[in-house]
Enzyme design. Structure first.
Site, PDB file in Angstrom:
ATOM      1  N   SER A 120     -46.213 143.431 164.518  1.00  0.00           N
ATOM      2  CA  SER A 120     -46.677 143.486 163.136  1.00  0.00           C
ATOM      3  C   SER A 120     -46.781 144.951 162.680  1.00  0.00           C
ATOM      4  O   SER A 120     -45.797 145.653 162.675  1.00  0.00           O
ATOM      5  CB  SER A 120     -48.008 142.738 163.012  1.00  0.00           C
ATOM      6  OG  SER A 120     -48.198 142.312 161.682  1.00  0.00           O
ATOM      7  N   LYS A 172     -61.003 137.600 138.306  1.00  0.00           N
ATOM      8  CA  LYS A 172     -61.848 138.703 138.758  1.00  0.00           C
ATOM      9  C   LYS A 172     -62.723 138.308 139.940  1.00  0.00           C
ATOM     10  O   LYS A 172     -62.976 139.091 140.821  1.00  0.00           O
ATOM     11  CB  LYS A 172     -62.715 139.183 137.594  1.00  0.00           C
ATOM     12  CG  LYS A 172     -63.527 140.434 137.899  1.00  0.00           C
ATOM     13  CD  LYS A 172     -62.609 141.583 138.279  1.00  0.00           C
ATOM     14  CE  LYS A 172     -63.412 142.838 138.579  1.00  0.00           C
ATOM     15  NZ  LYS A 172     -62.525 143.918 139.049  1.00  0.00           N
TER      16      LYS A 172
END
Length: 305
Positions: A120, A172
């Protein structure tokens, strides 16, 4: 005063002198050891091959960035070997590390050696090298991005606890541990993960001799041992530090007799800290695991059986 009293005083004086000189010798020895231990590779003004160790979880690290900049500016460092033993970490931390190593590569050879694991974000780091070495059983690959969420609204309902928030926009407050992820919030996160994944695959295609289609096929999050990775093009050669030095000598004319010096990084340590570290090794407790945001980390799920 008897001669016996003189003898007693003489013995006490001799013991004090002996204690003084022993203490002075111990202090002098500690100072010498401290000077030796505290001497960094940057202070050794002789031609060498620099080695930078990337261990454990990769996060943003200003000390590491300074060490890389030092290698870049150090004309006695004729090449850089990046030794990777990491399952990855934050995507941004890996990106920043990759880009700083590429700046070094513009001036001197940079090659990557994968130890036990370079997956990764660890593999993303390895891409900075013009050659990637790994052992036959080294773990690499895991090309991908993940973001993990925790949500315990059902537990809060069971306990009779309610959470609320006032937000300025639909997304949000997403994601939130206090409510299930909305469809819009999920789509927003998926777009971010997919875009970052595409960027990762682009990087593999740019740095490795494989096609975009081949890179996409390999970028399903799967891991590969070195023996497989050398056939699918994710690494160049099987081997470790020895083979890396031999390649530098044969392909980049970096003399094999030059010493390999490890460029350490981290906050400055006092003499006592350095001595304790030398005797006990580094403490894993000091590792920072600040993995907010997107993560490029190979971490197999726990067995639930």
């Amino acid at each position: 005063m008897s001669s016996e009293t003189f003898t007693h005083h003489d013995r006490r004086r001799a013991k004090r002198r002996l204690f003084f000189w022993r203490a002075a010798a111990v202090i002098l020895l500690l100072i010498v050891i401290g000077m030796f231990v505290g001497m960094s590779a940057d202070e050794i003004a002789e031609d060498h091959v620099a080695r930078l160790n990337i261990n454990n979880v990769i996060v943003e690290d200003e000390w590491r960035q300074e060490a890389i900049q030092g290698i870049l500016e150090d004309d006695t460092a004729k090449a850089l070997i990046v030794y990777i033993n990491s399952p990855g970490g934050s995507t941004y931390g890996s990106e920043r590390l990759y880009k700083s190593l590429r700046r070094v590569a513009e001036k001197k050879p940079v090659i990557s050696v994968i130890g036990t694991v370079g997956a990764s974000g660890g593999y993303l780091t390895a891409l900075a090298g013009e050659q990637i070495f790994a052992g036959e059983s080294s773990i690499t690959g895991s090309i991908g991005v993940i973001i993990q969420l925790t949500e315990f609204s059902e537990l809060m309902d069971t306990l009779g606890i309610k959470g609320d928030a006032i937000t300025s926009g639909e997304l949000k407050g997403e994601p939130s541990p206090f409510k299930p992820l909305s469809a819009a919030g999920r789509a927003n996160l998926q777009e971010m993960v997919s875009s970052t994944h595409e960027w990762f695959v682009d990087l593999v295609t740019e740095r490795r001799p494989i096609s975009r289609e081949e890179a996409e096929a390999l970028a399903n999050g799967g891991i590969y041992i070195g023996k497989k990775a050398v056939t699918n093009g994710l690494i160049d050669q099987l081997g470790g530090l020895y083979e890396a030095r031999r390649w530098l000598e044969s392909d980049r004319q970096i003399p094999g007799h030059l010493p390999t010096l490890i460029h350490e990084y981290g906050p400055p340590k006092g003499l006592v800290d350095q001595l304790l570290e030398g005797m006990l090794g580094k403490s894993v407790i000091s590792e920072r695991l600040t993995l907010d945001g997107l993560v490029s980390l190979w971490h197999p799920s726990a067995n639930r059986n």
